[in-house]
Design a protein around this motif. Sequence first.
Motif, mmCIF file in Angstrom:
data_model
loop_
_atom_site.group_PDB
_atom_site.id
_atom_site.type_symbol
_atom_site.label_atom_id
_atom_site.label_comp_id
_atom_site.label_asym_id
_atom_site.label_seq_id
_atom_site.Cartn_x
_atom_site.Cartn_y
_atom_site.Cartn_z
ATOM 1 N N ASN A 84 43.168 -126.407 -17.586
ATOM 2 C CA ASN A 84 43.445 -125.278 -16.722
ATOM 3 C C ASN A 84 42.647 -125.463 -15.437
ATOM 4 O O ASN A 84 41.425 -125.268 -15.414
ATOM 5 N N ILE A 85 43.316 -125.843 -14.367
ATOM 6 C CA ILE A 85 42.641 -126.163 -13.117
ATOM 7 C C ILE A 85 41.910 -124.939 -12.556
ATOM 8 O O ILE A 85 40.786 -125.057 -12.039
ATOM 9 N N ASP A 86 42.536 -123.765 -12.653
ATOM 10 C CA ASP A 86 41.889 -122.560 -12.138
ATOM 11 C C ASP A 86 40.590 -122.270 -12.879
ATOM 12 O O ASP A 86 39.574 -121.918 -12.259
ATOM 13 N N LEU A 87 40.621 -122.404 -14.197
ATOM 14 C CA LEU A 87 39.414 -122.165 -14.994
ATOM 15 C C LEU A 87 38.314 -123.160 -14.620
ATOM 16 O O LEU A 87 37.153 -122.772 -14.421
ATOM 17 N N VAL B 10 35.829 -126.698 -21.585
ATOM 18 C CA VAL B 10 36.000 -127.063 -20.174
ATOM 19 C C VAL B 10 34.646 -127.070 -19.469
ATOM 20 O O VAL B 10 34.290 -128.023 -18.757
ATOM 21 N N MET B 11 33.868 -126.004 -19.658
ATOM 22 C CA MET B 11 32.561 -125.891 -19.005
ATOM 23 C C MET B 11 31.598 -126.972 -19.479
ATOM 24 O O MET B 11 30.875 -127.571 -18.683
ATOM 25 N N LEU B 12 31.604 -127.229 -20.772
ATOM 26 C CA LEU B 12 30.728 -128.252 -21.331
ATOM 27 C C LEU B 12 31.078 -129.627 -20.776
ATOM 28 O O LEU B 12 30.188 -130.428 -20.449
ATOM 29 N N SER B 13 32.363 -129.897 -20.636
ATOM 30 C CA SER B 13 32.799 -131.195 -20.095
ATOM 31 C C SER B 13 32.357 -131.358 -18.647
ATOM 32 O O SER B 13 31.900 -132.439 -18.243
ATOM 33 N N VAL C 145 46.669 -127.932 -25.473
ATOM 34 C CA VAL C 145 46.113 -128.801 -24.435
ATOM 35 C C VAL C 145 46.222 -128.153 -23.057
ATOM 36 O O VAL C 145 45.330 -128.282 -22.215
ATOM 37 N N ALA C 146 47.308 -127.419 -22.814
ATOM 38 C CA ALA C 146 47.487 -126.743 -21.519
ATOM 39 C C ALA C 146 46.394 -125.714 -21.280
ATOM 40 O O ALA C 146 46.015 -125.434 -20.137
ATOM 41 N N GLU C 147 45.854 -125.150 -22.358
ATOM 42 C CA GLU C 147 44.789 -124.166 -22.230
ATOM 43 C C GLU C 147 43.505 -124.814 -21.733
ATOM 44 O O GLU C 147 42.726 -124.195 -21.003
ATOM 45 N N VAL C 148 43.281 -126.063 -22.142
ATOM 46 C CA VAL C 148 42.065 -126.758 -21.754
ATOM 47 C C VAL C 148 42.185 -127.318 -20.336
ATOM 48 O O VAL C 148 41.270 -127.193 -19.522
ATOM 49 N N TRP D 184 36.886 -113.843 -11.705
ATOM 50 C CA TRP D 184 37.632 -112.582 -11.747
ATOM 51 C C TRP D 184 38.319 -112.272 -10.418
ATOM 52 O O TRP D 184 39.520 -112.031 -10.376
ATOM 53 N N TYR D 185 37.530 -112.325 -9.320
ATOM 54 C CA TYR D 185 38.072 -111.952 -8.023
ATOM 55 C C TYR D 185 38.700 -113.132 -7.284
ATOM 56 O O TYR D 185 39.695 -112.968 -6.560
ATOM 57 N N GLY D 186 38.107 -114.310 -7.442
ATOM 58 C CA GLY D 186 38.619 -115.461 -6.708
ATOM 59 C C GLY D 186 39.864 -116.084 -7.315
ATOM 60 O O GLY D 186 40.773 -116.499 -6.592
ATOM 61 N N PHE D 187 39.915 -116.153 -8.656
ATOM 62 C CA PHE D 187 41.025 -116.831 -9.316
ATOM 63 C C PHE D 187 41.869 -115.905 -10.178
ATOM 64 O O PHE D 187 42.904 -116.319 -10.693
ATOM 65 N N GLY D 188 41.430 -114.651 -10.342
ATOM 66 C CA GLY D 188 42.224 -113.690 -11.090
ATOM 67 C C GLY D 188 42.464 -114.070 -12.534
ATOM 68 O O GLY D 188 43.525 -113.760 -13.103
ATOM 69 N N LEU D 189 41.488 -114.719 -13.163
ATOM 70 C CA LEU D 189 41.635 -115.100 -14.565
ATOM 71 C C LEU D 189 41.563 -113.862 -15.452
ATOM 72 O O LEU D 189 40.923 -112.866 -15.098
#
Length: 307
Positions: free
Chosen positions: A62-65, A128-131, A57-60, A245-250
């Motif tokens: 994910n505020i940064d994502l 996450v994106m679909l939601s 659940v923590a993977e989903v 990549w650059y803004g959130f460093g994922l």
Amino acid sequence: MTDVFLQTTPFFLLIACGYGAARVGLFRGEAVVSLTKFVFYFALSAMLFNFASRLDVAEVFNIDLAAAYFIPTLVLYLVVAFAALRRGTGLAEAAIEAQCGVIGNVGFLGLPMLALLLGDRAAGPMLVMLSIDMIFFGSLVVMLIVGSRQGGANLALVGALVMGLLKNPMIVSISAGLAWSAWNLPMPGPGREFLVMLGAAATPCALFAIGASLADKSAERVSVALWLSFVKLVAHPLAVGLVAWYGFGLPWQVVGVMIAASAMPTAGNVYIVAQHYRVAPMRASSTILVSTLIGVATLTAVIDFVN
């Protein structure tokens, strides 16, 4: 590139198969609607629940994502809407064009394709994106269309939107799967096998339905469709990738999935909304057709890049 093209070819052949069946009259409009309902309410819902129930659940959550996808998507949404308004369209038409520019076919095409090509790591970011697409942008376009006609939103509209989300089988299946995972509930063997078997039908049926639905689409307002297809297939994945990549460093394995999912052609439900509210349905139809055709090449290149 050749290997990726060979891997993606079966997906587009299924779309072509559905298109051909509809064009020669073997699969008419009512059958397409029925097949789409089967995918939407049963097969894809089973796939989503199966994915969500096995996720951390923590993977989903994910505020940064979520932010890394939401921010560039909203910016592009506003850019496309502003460009449409500058051409002299109304707010409702601008909202449909913005929807065409940022809402991709993540559910029917992206999730089945990327889950197979990129593995289970693709499930979390795509859910996450679909939601976000369904909950925020799906509600936003309706509010803009209705608000432009009524002079603003009201409680009845908000209530209708909330009830629509609560009845959406994708939202329900994702939520139920995450709850199952959070409570660490056991899944009986027959139950898991049932979900796997039903979910396995999502990929071929969804792709066939996409192709069949394209058979009645026409390419009018091609210049607008090309502009919106460029935004959807090139600008959107580029913006999401740069911010993530650059803004959130994922990590790259997450960023790669986000880029690939953002590179999906315009979703068919944009046309459904446009047709329902009688707002630029041909513009939406053209964009879906053009972006899907161009997406055969661009998706192959994007998946090769991120894989």
